[in-house]
Design an enzyme around this catalytic site. Sequence first.
Site, PDB file in Angstrom:
ATOM      1  CB  SER A   1      -0.868  -0.015   1.287  1.00  0.00           C
ATOM      2  OG  SER A   1      -1.338   1.251   1.289  1.00  0.00           O
TER       3      SER A   1
ATOM      4  CE1 TYR B   1      -3.785  -2.702   5.110  1.00  0.00           C
ATOM      5  CE2 TYR B   1      -3.119  -0.422   4.297  1.00  0.00           C
ATOM      6  CZ  TYR B   1      -3.612  -1.776   4.116  1.00  0.00           C
ATOM      7  OH  TYR B   1      -4.002  -2.182   2.845  1.00  0.00           O
TER       8      TYR B   1
END
Lengths: 79, 251
Positions: free
Chosen positions: B145, B158
């Site tokens: 990401s 994350y």
Amino acid sequence: MSEIADKVKKIVVEHLGVDESKVTPDASFIDDLGADSLDTVELVMAFEEAFSVEIPEDAAEKITTVKDAIDYIEKQKAA
Amino acid sequence: MFRLDGKVALVTGASGGIGREIARALHAQGAVVVLSGTRQGVLEDVAASIGEQGGAERLHVCAADLSDAAAADALIASAEEKAGAPLAILVNNAGLTRDTLAIRMKDDDWQRVLDVDLAAPFRLCRAALKGMLRRRAGRIVNIASVVGVTGNAGQANYAAAKAGMIGMGKSLAQEAGSRGVTVNTVAPGFVQTAMTDVLPDAQKEKLVGSIPLGRMGQPQDIAPAVVYLASDEAGWVTGATLHVNGGMAMV
């Protein structure tokens, strides 16, 4: 030659694709049989699987020749 | 170009927005695709929908809960069994979020994200690499990401997992390179999926304002990047991170 030695030799021939006559006890995986460092790790893993033994990292580093491998496995199996 | 005929590909998180599009795209290029995820029923629906256009026999479903270490360890072997051939392409796409500011983040929020988003991909890479190295062929594509590179408030867990994935991929790329096996990362920006639907509208508007291409991404924007990195044509690309983010972060 012991059963273990025969099996080790067979694994080396199979994995490195070298001629059986080259796999002498004193043959070094890297210097004589053309292995790279990844091959030596894969060989150790193949030995572990074939002989149901665990070869710790520090022991694996010392296994550089065919004889080293045979001796180590024979010792483990005898213990 | 970029044909994948007959190659077995495993896509984790295949029931999610990006995952199902990746599965669809790989399948369209001729790959035999194994879809994995936690929900068997949803995976079957996704497989049925992809198979509508033909090639249904090239689709398999293999459910697994990646928060379970043993299940992750076993997934490659069961996928190969389902497909009836060795794995050529691994796409680590599964991931989850537990967003909250760090000062409120529980150990469990941290650990669960690290387990599923980083430890499980490692386990799958490890299992896949054993065969790929031996066969002197293989493609691993990890879906990270943009926040793994930029960071993001509320996503310490994350972002850490996704940054870890990028570093892991570069290490594996160096280990596997001599065998012609490539390991690359695709880092999507903000893509419209169930994962981002939960963001407040005001935050979404602000996000779009920071994207030069002026819109959120769609799963269809991401899947072609995976197809490329999975193809024979990408044979000289490894350890790379392909950013697909509308220009939001130019790194």
